[in-house]
Design a protein around this motif. Structure first.
Motif, PDB file in Angstrom:
ATOM      1  N   LEU A   1      33.709  53.344  38.436  1.00  0.00           N
ATOM      2  CA  LEU A   1      34.581  53.538  39.585  1.00  0.00           C
ATOM      3  C   LEU A   1      35.187  52.227  40.046  1.00  0.00           C
ATOM      4  O   LEU A   1      36.350  52.156  40.421  1.00  0.00           O
ATOM      5  CB  LEU A   1      33.796  54.188  40.721  1.00  0.00           C
ATOM      6  N   ALA A   2      34.359  51.168  39.986  1.00  0.00           N
ATOM      7  CA  ALA A   2      34.819  49.870  40.495  1.00  0.00           C
ATOM      8  C   ALA A   2      35.980  49.322  39.681  1.00  0.00           C
ATOM      9  O   ALA A   2      36.670  48.405  40.120  1.00  0.00           O
ATOM     10  CB  ALA A   2      33.665  48.882  40.493  1.00  0.00           C
ATOM     11  N   LEU A   3      36.156  49.873  38.468  1.00  0.00           N
ATOM     12  CA  LEU A   3      37.212  49.321  37.631  1.00  0.00           C
ATOM     13  C   LEU A   3      38.603  49.789  38.054  1.00  0.00           C
ATOM     14  O   LEU A   3      39.597  49.204  37.629  1.00  0.00           O
ATOM     15  CB  LEU A   3      36.990  49.734  36.177  1.00  0.00           C
ATOM     16  N   GLY A   4      38.631  50.803  38.807  1.00  0.00           N
ATOM     17  CA  GLY A   4      39.929  51.317  39.218  1.00  0.00           C
ATOM     18  C   GLY A   4      40.761  51.783  38.049  1.00  0.00           C
ATOM     19  O   GLY A   4      41.993  51.647  38.073  1.00  0.00           O
ATOM     20  N   GLY A   5      40.093  52.252  36.990  1.00  0.00           N
ATOM     21  CA  GLY A   5      40.834  52.773  35.858  1.00  0.00           C
ATOM     22  C   GLY A   5      41.465  51.720  34.993  1.00  0.00           C
ATOM     23  O   GLY A   5      42.123  52.022  34.000  1.00  0.00           O
ATOM     24  N   GLY A   6      41.311  50.473  35.344  1.00  0.00           N
ATOM     25  CA  GLY A   6      41.886  49.417  34.516  1.00  0.00           C
ATOM     26  C   GLY A   6      43.393  49.504  34.453  1.00  0.00           C
ATOM     27  O   GLY A   6      44.024  49.194  33.433  1.00  0.00           O
ATOM     28  N   SER A   7      43.997  49.911  35.551  1.00  0.00           N
ATOM     29  CA  SER A   7      45.444  50.092  35.549  1.00  0.00           C
ATOM     30  C   SER A   7      46.160  48.742  35.575  1.00  0.00           C
ATOM     31  O   SER A   7      45.554  47.696  35.823  1.00  0.00           O
ATOM     32  CB  SER A   7      45.851  50.898  36.773  1.00  0.00           C
ATOM     33  N   ALA A   8      47.433  48.799  35.317  1.00  0.00           N
ATOM     34  CA  ALA A   8      48.219  47.570  35.291  1.00  0.00           C
ATOM     35  C   ALA A   8      48.137  46.834  36.609  1.00  0.00           C
ATOM     36  O   ALA A   8      48.081  45.595  36.655  1.00  0.00           O
ATOM     37  CB  ALA A   8      49.684  47.891  34.979  1.00  0.00           C
TER      38      ALA A   8
ATOM     39  N   ALA B   1      32.694  44.959  30.599  1.00  0.00           N
ATOM     40  CA  ALA B   1      33.406  45.057  31.870  1.00  0.00           C
ATOM     41  C   ALA B   1      33.103  46.394  32.543  1.00  0.00           C
ATOM     42  O   ALA B   1      32.853  46.449  33.750  1.00  0.00           O
ATOM     43  CB  ALA B   1      34.902  44.905  31.630  1.00  0.00           C
ATOM     44  N   ARG B   2      33.078  47.450  31.737  1.00  0.00           N
ATOM     45  CA  ARG B   2      32.757  48.731  32.330  1.00  0.00           C
ATOM     46  C   ARG B   2      31.322  48.719  32.834  1.00  0.00           C
ATOM     47  O   ARG B   2      31.030  49.219  33.921  1.00  0.00           O
ATOM     48  CB  ARG B   2      32.940  49.849  31.295  1.00  0.00           C
ATOM     49  N   SER B   3      30.465  48.159  32.071  1.00  0.00           N
ATOM     50  CA  SER B   3      29.065  48.163  32.448  1.00  0.00           C
ATOM     51  C   SER B   3      28.843  47.449  33.776  1.00  0.00           C
ATOM     52  O   SER B   3      28.001  47.840  34.568  1.00  0.00           O
ATOM     53  CB  SER B   3      28.249  47.524  31.333  1.00  0.00           C
ATOM     54  N   TRP B   4      29.569  46.358  34.008  1.00  0.00           N
ATOM     55  CA  TRP B   4      29.407  45.616  35.245  1.00  0.00           C
ATOM     56  C   TRP B   4      30.339  46.115  36.344  1.00  0.00           C
ATOM     57  O   TRP B   4      30.232  45.662  37.490  1.00  0.00           O
ATOM     58  CB  TRP B   4      29.713  44.142  35.025  1.00  0.00           C
ATOM     59  N   GLY B   5      31.286  46.965  35.955  1.00  0.00           N
ATOM     60  CA  GLY B   5      32.268  47.382  36.933  1.00  0.00           C
ATOM     61  C   GLY B   5      33.104  46.233  37.422  1.00  0.00           C
ATOM     62  O   GLY B   5      33.435  46.104  38.592  1.00  0.00           O
ATOM     63  N   ASP B   6      33.448  45.390  36.459  1.00  0.00           N
ATOM     64  CA  ASP B   6      34.092  44.132  36.839  1.00  0.00           C
ATOM     65  C   ASP B   6      35.338  43.974  35.993  1.00  0.00           C
ATOM     66  O   ASP B   6      35.300  44.108  34.771  1.00  0.00           O
ATOM     67  CB  ASP B   6      33.103  42.987  36.576  1.00  0.00           C
ATOM     68  N   LEU B   7      36.444  43.683  36.635  1.00  0.00           N
ATOM     69  CA  LEU B   7      37.707  43.607  35.906  1.00  0.00           C
ATOM     70  C   LEU B   7      37.861  42.307  35.125  1.00  0.00           C
ATOM     71  O   LEU B   7      38.772  42.178  34.317  1.00  0.00           O
ATOM     72  CB  LEU B   7      38.880  43.749  36.884  1.00  0.00           C
ATOM     73  N   THR B   8      37.012  41.340  35.393  1.00  0.00           N
ATOM     74  CA  THR B   8      37.120  40.061  34.703  1.00  0.00           C
ATOM     75  C   THR B   8      37.160  40.262  33.194  1.00  0.00           C
ATOM     76  O   THR B   8      37.969  39.642  32.490  1.00  0.00           O
ATOM     77  CB  THR B   8      35.911  39.174  35.054  1.00  0.00           C
TER      78      THR B   8
END
Lengths: 480, 644, 213, 100, 485
Positions: free
Chosen positions: C122-129, D50-57
């Motif tokens: 969820l925290a990724l926000g879908g990895g959107s642009a 990245a998914r595992s940590w929920g981190d966009l880095t």
């Protein structure tokens, strides 16, 4: 007022300064300049002696590393420094006469003198190491520039052996400080913080390797004969090379105080090794046909005695070892020069040329006298050293002393055989007529001989220097 | 005010230094006269000290010398004069003076005349240091110093006397002589060194046992300190080795006959009268130790007895006029050892004294003959010399009678005392001594008859048709020595002959006397046996002379090769040690070569390396990949292993 | 989800195998394209939609076209025949690969998510642009700018390599300068097989074709 | 949800495949293609983590890595072309003049 | 919500100055001669150095810790600039002879330096990676730039292996990220610092990642078995480029390692054990291989490998001592290697350098350069009074103190081999020779002489008075904050 503590420093670096000046000085003044610097250095040394030895000068050199500039010339070190300064002077004297266009050689001699004096004066392990290696460079250059056909091999061997030992020593030096927890590398501090237990033995072994190469001690001696054989015929570099055999001194000044338990523990083995070295090399010398190689093995044999004395940790023996170390430089060095003179006259270093003494009585006579000094005929300085070493070693280990004592017989055998086949007997038909000593050559052979005789008969001045120093060092062992 | 002791060695040393360093200052024979004068002065000093001597020994210390000796005080250079050393100093300076005098004439034509006297002076100085030393190390200085002097003098004609000659044969002979002389000198030095090692070890052990090497201190400490007998025995045996080396006793005897290569005065002074007796002196000086070491003393006696026999046997068939005397010296020294071995120190020293006279006399006489015959030394080419050299003949006859133990001459008294002492303790040794006495008389008779009697046989070989009698300077020492050889025996007339043992009682103040417990009747018979042996020996020689069989003495080659001892040594020691030296040299270069070839050649690892660094980029990638795989694989395995 | 992963994963690996095993270079490149597209799919399953798109457009599109172009240009699509000069390279490669793959698998298995995956996703926000862009311009500003230098380097470098500039003369003395001018026509020597050895005897000539006195 | 481990394992295998390719392919271009495989493996891992940590880095890093790959390709192909011009070969084994 | 990026340009100043030089070279090259550009670059480099000195002790950081202008960065950055300066000076004289005298050469050089500085100033793995890539890509180009078969071969080898190495490195970054959830050094260090922070099971991934990073870096600094490109590239590329690659690039790679292993992963388990094995292998292989070389330039390449071993020992030390040792050693290494290669660049007839045997008698033909070269070789061999000795000493000490005694002993023993191969050429130069000179007779020009003088003076002064530099780098506080705050 001028602080006499600085005298050793001036004495150490004066030759180096002179060496650099030589490059600037006009060609025709070089001999005089070099001689002047050498004499001045010797004079400084005598001045220190006259004032009763210098105190310890301790400066922070690299505070971040606990490396200090600690120098002191007193006791044994002063004696050795004086001999070094003296023999450097003799070497300069002969080099100026013998070597065509001697500027470079003179500069190298002086540069090396600085390293050697530094070795003796250093009271900080790293400083000691630095000087130890510094002396190597001029020595290598002498061999490289003036050496003979196969010098590269000799060079590489010499340098490799030396560095092999000294780098292990470097590791030990690091260990001595860190395992012992000393704040600096100065000897005074290190003595307060000795390493104990098995670690001490290992560190001692590291130290020992370096000193065994420089002593040299069998089986780390292989560089020595080649070094001497390939060096310039005049023998000048050999004189400096002989002075560079400082292993015994290093062991005495640093190893015994820093590794008392280990040196006691390893004493039997090391004494055996030293005696073996003495006997073995004397025996090998007996088989030599080249004067330089013969002298190399003879020197090696003396070093076996020095090592025996130091390793035995007996007061008499250690004093004897230091005495021998100091004065063997005189006659061994002078012998190298006499060989150089022979080579100059007949163009050969072979020990079987025969009959030289018929034409060159003084050269032959001086050489013979120097040989007598070398094989420790009483009344010469070498005897006091060898006798004390054997006497002291016998108190510790009779059999080892006996084995080493056999060397005195072998020494007579190799020295007299080679002397006889070169100087005695008849000059073969068609042999080159031999000129006798001329000009400074008298001094070059005579002065060391006179000193060797003087200190063989009247040893008090030298003993007064050495004896207290040895006693204080051995006191650290807890009176064994 | 008595002159100080250090003057004794100093005077000759000054002579040595002057003559060595400034030979040009002494043209002609002035150097010889200077040297002789200095020895004479030393003799005067010795006499003055002898006369002014009290009962307590004098000790004079000069300066400290060796490190850390004697309870942490430095060992000093110091001189010690008791009856023994006073006597020795008298012998050395006295006989030394005479021989110096003789040499002025004998060496008069030598190119290196001045040098010769320098060496002689050096020798005398060293010998005086030896006998006057107050400590063993200082004695060792003299000990090796005389060895060195001996080396220099034996090798005096190091290049041979004819090697500069233009004549081819003469030159070849000269070159051979040079090699022989050099070898002889070297051999003497090396064999002495073997003995010296023994001496040194003895000192080391004594120091270990008693903590001092000063002789007077040791003498007192021996009584106070209790040490194991084995230690003392061993120390005494070590000292014996030293004495053996210096005195040419078995088994280190072979250098002494070879040492005859030196000029004749040298043979007389060093290899007969003084240096070789240093061994006897050493043991006598160390009597306080040998008294504690009965076994070592027995060894001394046996060494002496056997050497006496060996020397006598070897002397039987020598052909060199000096070699006969040399083996005789070996034999006589054996007597002295025998004496000191059985505890008869005084008898030993007495024989030393008388031997110094008659043997010096004999050598100098032989030298005169050699001189007269232009360096001919083969007795087979002599004969009938009494006609040409009557004076020398007479003094030689005196010497022969003295050494043969014919009564009234000195040898009779000294030998008799030794044989009596031997009989008392070791009858077997007595028997040997008696046989040796007989042999001695025979070979000296042979020497005498071959040289002086019969017909002159060497006119052709030597090229000297009419040998000349010696000159006056030569005659003076000969005469004095002959007188001494005749009269010196009366110093010590034994009790049963009505004498007072003057010599014994003088020496007795310094060294102990053996108690005489032999019945006078036994003594008489012993004396008669001894005299008989001498007479029979001489008679045997005379008979052989009459039969003209003396050219080849008994035992043939066995004797003339000195019982093959030299050959044995050469085979067992000299050749192997040369071989070993060569082998060790090879090994030393070899190990080195091995390391060197690995380092420089490095063909195998180098080739391997080139294979690895092949230049193909993918091969480099292989290293990288396998490296990474190994690292990661190692970690994965570790993780699996740790159960993660 | 799992099915998608298995499918895409298999495709990825198959593409990879084709890439490394296909004899024809073009086939291999196409295999790589397959892998790249599959990876894009995997990105999508991992909530990285922007990356998935970029992967297809930039990677599989632009970069691979460049590759194919060069393959065609250099006529490199034919496999190289003949003995491989490196002994056992296949075996070693296989061994290393297996060890690596095995080791990585072991490591992978040991991995435990720091937080529940669903929550993290969820925290990724879908990895959107937009979220990626936001990260790029805030936390990744420096890398973002620095990458531009990298691209600049790539451009300048590539140009300089392909169209080598003319060296500018030095102020060398004339006589030397003459000697130093590269001779015309010697720049390219054909064949490419060990020119060094052929010319070793001629000391004045080295493999760069320079002629020196 | 597919566990992260699976992705990591997949990426690891892909990485190993790339490595094998680097070793076995004999054309420079193909070696380089294999390197691309390895980079992709890294990208998969990054995204999975990245998914595992929920981190966009992680995802942003992938973006950067792609750019890196592009730049590398530019330089790499330029080198390959430059070499081809002189030698007319893309066989990397032909470039082995320096060794030892 | 969009948070404003943390942008402070001051810490970036040194990098920007160098970058400006690079951009100027790229653009002005159309109008200005290369020599002018080189001079401009020298100025920018000096300015950048001045900028760094200005930043000393300010401890600035920006981009949310992505950029660290701490003292460690400044010290290592200065070292890099010294190397760059020497490269530029040498290139003034030799670029024409190497046929690389065009503006693009300077541009690539300056880009590479920009990348190097980025590594040194990096605060997180991505910045470090980008810096590394900039440096590497420029390096590939530099190695290939000369129009010769050798250069192209070396370029291709460098590139292919470098790309693979980078891939390994990136994979390692991915794993470290997976284990710690961050790319920032400080954050990683905080995570690693106490293993409790780390999800316990992920230690495996962390160590795996750090080992992959190690392998990647090992390639860049040329640790065995990742070293094999080094000799080929260094001997194939023009000597000026080799000089650059073996000094500046290596310093930067070490700086990166120091940042990562001395900072971020300092407390991570596993890597030190592997590094010590690699170091040992490097010491043995590098020194042995150098012993077998006949070409001086190639020997210097292997010597660079061998020195990697000595330098890597510093990494095994504690942060304080190891960092200080590395800080000192890198500068000394730069000075002596650069000066030695400058002599080669000046005197070589072709870019293959010269054979060791051809150096016989060099002293009698070019006394100054020969003495300088022998000083450098003595220093490289670790003989006092030259600075190389203290470098080696510090390395030994660092390893010894952290318990790697056997490694110190091994290093000591292999140093003997090092001595031998340095000694041979050094001594040959002094041996009189009658054969005609094999080297370029007009090589002695002012800029090169200046470079060599700088190197020799530096090596001597730093050897006799190590405190001149070591006093700066010795402060433990500098190296304990490698990861940033």
């Amino acid at each position: 007022m001028f602080d006499p503590q600085w005298l050793p420093t001036i004495m150490i670096f004066l030759p180096l300064l002179g060496s650099l000046l030589l490059f600037l000085a006009p060609n025709r003044w070089r001999d005089e300049l070099a001689g002047f610097v050498a004499v001045l250095t010797l004079g400084l040394g005598l001045m220190i002696w006259y004032t009763g030895g210098s105190g310890l000068l301790g400066l922070n050199w690299i505070p971040a590393l606990g490396i200090t500039y600690s120098v002191e010339l007193s006791g044994v070190s002063l004696a050795l420094a004086l001999v070094t300064a003296f023999m450097s002077f003799i070497a300069v004297l002969y080099a100026a006469r013998r070597i065509p266009n001697p500027g470079t050689m003179l500069a190298l001699i002086l540069a090396m003198e600085t390293g050697l004096l530094g070795i003796f004066a250093a009271r900080d392990l790293i400083l000691f190491y630095v000087f130890f290696e510094d002396a190597l460079l001029p020595s290598l250059l002498m061999l490289a520039i003036y050496g003979k056909a196969h010098r590269m091999r000799a060079l590489v061997k010499f340098a490799a052996y030396t560095l092999f030992g000294s780098l292990l020593m470097l590791v030990s030096i690091i260990g001595v400080r860190y395992l012992g927890g000393s704040p600096t590398f100065a000897l005074v501090d290190l003595k307060q913080n000795l390493v104990t237990g098995p670690a001490q033995t290992w560190l001692y072994l590291g130290f020992l390797t370096a000193m065994a190469v420089k002593l040299p001690l069998w089986p780390l001696h292989a560089w020595l004969p080649d070094f001497h054989e390939q060096n310039h015929d005049s023998g000048v570099p050999d004189v400096m090379g002989t002075l560079y055999k400082v292993g015994g001194y290093g062991l005495f000044t640093f190893a015994i105080p820093l590794f008392p338990d280990a040196s006691l523990e390893l004493r039997p083995i090391l004494m055996g090794l030293a005696a073996f070295t003495a006997l073995y090399s004397a025996w090998v010398a007996f088989g030599q046909k080249d004067w330089k190689r013969l002298l190399a093995y003879a020197g090696l044999s003396h070093m076996g005695f020095v090592a025996l004395g130091v390793f035995s940790l007996n007061e008499t023996a250690v004093i004897g070892a230091m005495y021998l170390l100091a004065f063997q430089n005189l006659y061994t060095g002078a012998l190298f020069l006499s060989v150089g003179m022979v080579q100059e006259r007949i163009g050969s270093l072979d020990t079987r040329v025969g009959g030289l003494m018929t034409g060159a009585g003084a050269l032959g006579g001086m050489t013979m006298a120097l040989w007598f000094a070398s094989i420790a005929v009483p009344g010469m300085a070498g005897f006091i050293g060898e006798f004390s070493v054997l006497l002291g070693a016998y108190q510790v280990s009779p059999w080892v002393a006996f084995a080493a004592g056999l060397t005195t017989i072998a020494a007579a055998a190799y020295a007299l055989t080679a002397f006889q086949t070169t100087f005695w007997q008849a000059r073969p038909l068609g042999g080159i007529a031999v000129r006798d000593l001329v000009h400074t050559e008298w001094l070059i052979l005579g002065l060391p001989l006179v000193i060797a005789i003087f200190f063989g008969v009247y040893s008090a001045p030298a003993l007064n220097l050495m004896q207290p120093a040895v006693k204080s060092v051995l006191a650290a062992l807890g009176g064994s | 005010m008595l002159p100080l002791l250090y003057l004794l060695p100093l005077l000759p040393l000054i002579g040595f230094a002057l003559l060595m360093v400034f030979p040009r200052l002494f043209p002609g024979k002035s150097g010889g006269w200077l040297a002789t004068g200095l020895i004479g002065a030393a003799f005067v000093v010795a006499v003055l000290r002898y006369l002014g001597q009290g009962d307590t020994p004098a000790q004079e210390t000069l300066w400290t010398w060796l490190p850390n000796m004697a309870l942490n005080a430095n060992l000093s250079v110091g001189f010690y004069l008791d009856q023994l050393s006073a006597l020795m100093a008298l012998i050395i300076t006295g006989i030394g003076f005479l021989i110096h005098l003789y040499s002025i004439s004998y060496m008069g034509h030598d190119a290196r005349f001045t040098r010769f006297f320098a060496f002689l002076n050096f020798f005398v100085a060293m010998m005086l240091i030896l006998v006057l030393a107050d400590s063993y190390p200082l004695m060792f200085v003299g000990w090796e110093g005389v060895g060195t002097a001996s080396y220099l003098l034996i090798g005096f004609w190091f290049s041979g006397r004819g090697s500069e000659s233009s004549d081819k044969d003469l030159r070849a002979a000269g070159e051979q002589e040079g090699v022989n002389n050099s070898n002889a000198a070297r051999k003497a030095f090396i064999m002495n060194r073997i003995g010296d090692l023994g001496f040194m070890l003895g000192m080391f052990l004594l120091y270990k046992l008693y903590g001092t090497l000063s002789i007077p201190e040791l003498a007192t400490r021996v009584e106070g300190v209790n040490v194991a007998t084995a230690g003392v025995e061993l120390a005494c045996l070590f000292l014996l080795v030293g004495a053996i080396g210096k005195s040419g006793q078995l088994p280190l005897t072979t250098w002494l006959p070879d040492a005859m290569a030196g000029p004749t005065p040298v043979s007389a002074l060093i290899h007969a009268a003084t240096m070789v007796t240093a061994g006897v002196y050493l043991i006598t000086r160390s009597h306080f130790l040998y008294e504690l070491a009965p076994n070592a003393s027995l060894w001394v006696a046996w060494v002496g007895g056997l050497t006496a026999l060996y020397g006598a046997l070897a002397a039987l068939n020598q052909h060199d006029i000096k070699k006969i005397l040399a083996f005789s010296t070996v034999s006589q020294l054996g007597y002295m050892f025998l004496a000191v071995g059985v505890g008869a120190y005084s008898a030993g020293v007495f024989h030393l004294l008388s031997h110094a006279f008659f043997k010096a006399l004999l050598f100098l006489a032989a030298g005169a003959v050699i001189h007269a015959l232009h360096n001919e030394q083969d007795v087979r080419r002599m004969g009938g010399m009494r006609k040409f050299m009557p004076f020398t003949h007479i003094v030689s006859a005196v010497g022969v009678l003295a050494i043969s133990g014919i009564p009234i001459w000195s040898g009779f008294f000294s030998k008799d005392a030794i044989l009596a002492a031997a009989f008392e303790t070791q009858p077997l040794l007595y028997l040997i001594g008696l046989i040796v006495a007989l042999l001695t008389a025979f070979y000296m008779g042979r020497w005498y008859f071959l040289v002086w009697r019969g017909q002159y046989r060497g006119a052709e070989a030597t090229g000297v048709a009419h040998p000349h009698e010696a000159d006056t300077i030569t005659k003076i020492p000969l005469g004095i020595l002959a007188a001494g050889a005749t009269l010196i025996g009366f110093l010590n007339i034994p009790t049963f002959l009505g004498g007072g043992h003057a010599f014994d009682s003088y020496l007795g103040r310094a060294i102990p006397q053996e108690a005489h417990e032999i019945l006078p009747s036994t003594e008489w018979s012993l004396t008669i046996f001894a005299v008989l042996a001498g007479v029979v020996g001489l008679g045997w020689a005379y008979l052989q002379h009459r039969a003209k069989k003396l050219d080849n003495g008994p035992l043939g080659q066995f004797s003339s090769s000195a019982l093959y001892l030299d050959n044995v040594y050469d085979g067992l020691v000299a050749a192997p040690s040369r071989g070993i030296a060569g082998a060790l040299d090879t090994v030393d270069r070899g190990t080195d070569g091995l390391i060197g070839s690995i380092a420089s050649n490095a063909a195998a690892p180098g080739g391997l390396f080139t294979l690895w660094q092949s230049g193909f980029v993918r091969a480099y990638a292989v290293s990288m990949l396998l490296g990474t795989a190994a690292i990661i694989g190692y970690w994965a395995l570790k993780m699996v292993g740790s159960g993660a | 989800m799992m099915i998608a992963f298995i499918l895409l994963g298999a495709l990825t690996l198959v593409g990879g195998v084709i890439t490394i095993a296909a004899r024809n270079a073009v086939h291999a490149a196409l295999g790589l394209v397959g892998t790249l597209i599959s990876v894009a799919g995997l990105f999508a399953t991992l909530n990285a939609s922007f990356l998935a798109a970029t992967q297809v457009i930039v990677y599989a599109g632009a970069i691979m076209v460049l590759f194919l172009f060069v393959i065609m240009l250099l006529n490199a699509n034919q496999p190289i025949s003949g003995r491989d000069p490196i002994p056992f390279v296949r075996e070693l490669a296989g061994l290393g690969g297996v060890v690596l793959a095995g080791a990585f698998t072991i490591l992978a298995v040991s991995y435990k998510d720091p937080r529940p995956v669903a929550e993290a996703t969820l925290a990724l926000g879908g990895g959107s642009a937009s979220v990626i862009g936001e990260t790029l311009l805030t936390r990744f500003l420096l890398p973002f700018e620095a990458v531009s230098i990298l691209l600049l380097v790539a451009i300048v470098g590539a140009v300089a390599l392909v169209q080598r500039p003319v060296p500018q003369p030095d102020d060398v003395p004339d006589s030397e300068a003459e000697l130093l001018t590269p001779p015309v026509g010697s720049a390219i020597s054909r064949g490419g097989s060990q020119p060094v050895l052929q010319h070793q005897s001629l000391q004045h000539r080295n493999d760069e074709g320079e002629v020196r006195a | 949800m597919v566990p992260t481990s699976y992705y990591i394992a997949l990426s690891g295998i892909l990485f190993a495949l790339g490595m094998i390719g680097v070793l076995t392919r004999r054309t420079a271009i193909m070696v380089f293609l294999s390197v691309e495989l390895m980079l992709n493996a890294a990208n998969i891992a990054l995204v999975a983590f990245a998914r595992s940590w929920g981190d966009l880095t992680g995802q942003t890093a992938v973006f950067i890595v792609m750019t890196l790959a592009a730049a590398e390709v530019a330089i790499g192909l330029a080198i390959i072309v430059a070499i081809f011009r002189k030698r007319e070969t893309t066989n990397v084994d032909d470039l082995a003049a320096m060794k030892g | 919500m969009l948070q404003a990026p943390d942008v402070a340009l001051l810490p970036l100043l040194p990098i920007l100055l160098v970058l400006a030089g690079a951009l100027l070279s790229t653009l002005l090259g159309f109008w200005v001669s290369r020599r002018t550009l080189t001079v401009i670059n020298i100025v920018t480099v000096i300015l950048s150095g001045a900028g760094m000195i200005f930043l000393w002790n300010q401890g600035l950081s920006s981009f949310a810790g992505g950029l660290q202008a701490d003292n460690a960065a400044i010290l290592l950055g200065l070292t890099i600039l010294v190397g760059t300066l020497m490269t530029l000076l040498v290139s003034l004289d030799t670029a024409w002879r190497a046929r690389v005298s065009f503006p693009e050469f300077d541009a690539m050089l300056m880009y590479a330096v920009t990348g190097c500085l980025l590594i040194v100033f990096s605060g997180d793995l991505i910045v470090m990676l980008i810096g590394l890539e900039i440096m590497s890509l420029s390096g590939y180009v530099l190695a290939t730039l000369q129009d010769s078969r050798r250069a192209e071969e070396s370029g291709l080898k460098y590139f292919l292996l470098g790309a693979a190495g980078s891939a390994i490195l990136i994979y390692g970054i991915a794993f470290v990220y997976g284990a710690t959830g961050s790319l920032n050094y400080a954050a990683i260090a905080a995570k690693v610092g106490s293993v409790s922070n780390l999800t316990p099971e992920n230690t495996g991934i962390l160590v795996g990642g750090s080992l992959l990073l190690l392998a990647g870096f090992a390639f860049k600094i040329a640790l065995v078995p990742f070293h094999q490109w080094t000799p080929d590239v260094y001997s194939g590329a023009p000597t000026t480029v080799s000089l650059f690659l073996s000094t500046v690039v290596k310093v930067a790679a070490f700086a990166g390692m120091l940042r990562v292993f001395g900072g971020a992963l300092a407390d991570a388990p596993g890597w030190a054990g592997v590094l010590q094995i690699l170091t040992a292998a490097t010491l043995i292989i590098g020194n042995t291989a150098a012993l077998l070389q006949l070409n001086f330039k190639r020997m210097m390449a292997y010597s660079a490998v061998a020195h990697t071993g000595f330098l890597a020992m510093c990494l095994l030390g504690t942060q304080a001592l190891g960092g200080a040792a590395l800080g000192y050693y890198l500068l000394v290494y730069t000075l002596m290697t650069a000066a030695a290669l400058a002599v080669v660049a000046a005197l070589q007839r072709t870019e293959t350098g010269f054979e060791i045997n051809d150096m016989r008698g060099l002293y009698y033909r070019h006394p100054g350069y020969a003495i300088a070269l022998s000083v450098c070789l003595a220093s490289l061999a670790g003989l006092p009074p030259f600075a190389g000795f203290f470098g080696k000493y510090l390395a030994f000490q660092a390893a010894f103190q952290n318990g790697y005694v056997w490694l110190s002993v091994l290093a000591a023993v292999t140093s003997v081999a090092a001595l031998v191969y340095y000694l041979r050429p050094a001594m040959l130069m002094f041996m009189p020779d009658r054969t005609p000179a094999k080297e370029y007779t007009r090589g002695e020009r002012f800029p090169t002489t200046l470079t060599i003088g700088l190197g020799v003076a530096g090596v001597t002064v730093l050897g006799i008075l190590p405190n001149v530099w070591y006093g700066w780098v010795a402060n433990p506080a500098i190296w304990q904050l490698l990861a940033g705050r």
